[in-house]
Design a protein around this motif. Structure first.
Motif, PDB file in Angstrom:
ATOM      1  N   ARG A 130      38.831  43.895  45.725  1.00  0.00           N
ATOM      2  CA  ARG A 130      38.209  43.083  44.542  1.00  0.00           C
ATOM      3  C   ARG A 130      39.026  42.474  43.420  1.00  0.00           C
ATOM      4  O   ARG A 130      39.141  41.573  43.076  1.00  0.00           O
ATOM      5  CB  ARG A 130      36.971  43.820  44.130  1.00  0.00           C
ATOM      6  N   VAL A 131      39.882  43.486  43.315  1.00  0.00           N
ATOM      7  CA  VAL A 131      41.274  43.077  42.358  1.00  0.00           C
ATOM      8  C   VAL A 131      41.963  42.193  42.840  1.00  0.00           C
ATOM      9  O   VAL A 131      42.286  41.211  41.909  1.00  0.00           O
ATOM     10  CB  VAL A 131      41.993  44.618  42.159  1.00  0.00           C
ATOM     11  N   GLU A 132      42.315  42.476  44.196  1.00  0.00           N
ATOM     12  CA  GLU A 132      43.216  41.253  44.591  1.00  0.00           C
ATOM     13  C   GLU A 132      42.471  39.861  44.659  1.00  0.00           C
ATOM     14  O   GLU A 132      43.269  38.785  44.340  1.00  0.00           O
ATOM     15  CB  GLU A 132      43.667  41.642  45.988  1.00  0.00           C
ATOM     16  N   LEU A 133      41.127  39.958  44.992  1.00  0.00           N
ATOM     17  CA  LEU A 133      40.492  38.588  45.144  1.00  0.00           C
ATOM     18  C   LEU A 133      40.525  37.953  43.697  1.00  0.00           C
ATOM     19  O   LEU A 133      40.252  36.578  43.584  1.00  0.00           O
ATOM     20  CB  LEU A 133      39.067  38.808  45.528  1.00  0.00           C
ATOM     21  N   GLN A 134      40.467  38.687  42.481  1.00  0.00           N
ATOM     22  CA  GLN A 134      40.288  38.098  41.333  1.00  0.00           C
ATOM     23  C   GLN A 134      41.524  37.293  40.908  1.00  0.00           C
ATOM     24  O   GLN A 134      41.340  36.235  40.084  1.00  0.00           O
ATOM     25  CB  GLN A 134      40.106  39.170  40.159  1.00  0.00           C
ATOM     26  N   ARG A 135      42.498  37.510  41.568  1.00  0.00           N
ATOM     27  CA  ARG A 135      43.662  36.572  41.476  1.00  0.00           C
ATOM     28  C   ARG A 135      43.706  35.117  42.039  1.00  0.00           C
ATOM     29  O   ARG A 135      44.488  34.310  41.772  1.00  0.00           O
ATOM     30  CB  ARG A 135      45.041  37.166  41.972  1.00  0.00           C
ATOM     31  N   PHE A 136      42.667  34.897  42.945  1.00  0.00           N
ATOM     32  CA  PHE A 136      42.709  33.818  43.474  1.00  0.00           C
ATOM     33  C   PHE A 136      41.479  32.771  43.158  1.00  0.00           C
ATOM     34  O   PHE A 136      40.537  33.248  42.123  1.00  0.00           O
ATOM     35  CB  PHE A 136      42.030  34.056  45.000  1.00  0.00           C
TER      36      PHE A 136
END
Length: 184
Positions: free
Chosen positions: A173-179
């Motif tokens: 989820r943290v990684e997805l926030q960068r997209f």
């Protein structure tokens, strides 16, 4: 630290958590103790590696337990920073049992640690094709490899799949926030 190193460190941290991709061995043998060490959150000791070595050298292991012990010892090597030795164990497990999904998953993680996303990417896919016990880790690893290689759409899809497979796991989820998704 480069973005690639950060991604590799993140994957190693995730795959090194307890039960990340260890292979269970039944019984009270050294092979079982090796599995328990690979499955533990504690930093592996030289004694833990010694148990794996004893199992492989001295015990009459079934082929499945021998393959599992190579995977588990490889995890211990990787967690101790001995990446080349870890890869050798994962390769041995794959040579003995090409269907051993966790060997592909862990080898992919080891290659990411070496900043080798190009070789890691197909290993994560192979682990999924062989029905890894931890598909969320395989999708996460594949996402990181794809992102490193500039395959942004594929990375996003794999981060999303990892989050779907493990809703309580925060890292995807943290990684997805960068997209930012743009519909055309």
């Amino acid at each position: 630290m480069t973005a690639r190193k950060l991604l590799a460190a993140a994957l190693l941290a995730v795959i090194s958590v307890p039960a990340a991709a260890s292979v269970q061995v039944i019984g009270s043998s050294s092979a079982r103790l090796c599995y328990e060490a690979a499955d533990s959150a504690l930093t592996p000791s030289a004694d833990d590696l010694g148990r794996c070595n004893t199992a492989l050298r001295d015990e009459a292991l079934s082929r499945a337990d021998m393959v599992a012990t190579h995977v588990n010892r490889g995890i211990l090597f990787m967690r101790r920073g001995l990446t080349e030795r870890a890869i050798a164990d994962f390769d041995m497990a794959i040579a003995m049992d090409p269907a051993q999904a966790e060997a592909y998953l862990n080898k992919g993680a080891a290659l990411m640690r070496q900043e080798n996303a190009g070789d890691a990417l197909p290993l994560f896919t192979a682990s999924l094709e062989r029905n890894t016990m931890r598909p969320e880790l395989a999708h996460y690893g594949r996402a990181m490899a794809n992102e490193t290689l500039g395959n942004v759409r594929e990375a996003y899809n794999d981060y999303r799949r990892a989050a779907e497979l493990s809703p309580e796991w925060q890292e995807p989820r943290v990684e997805l926030q960068r997209f930012r998704v743009v519909r055309r």
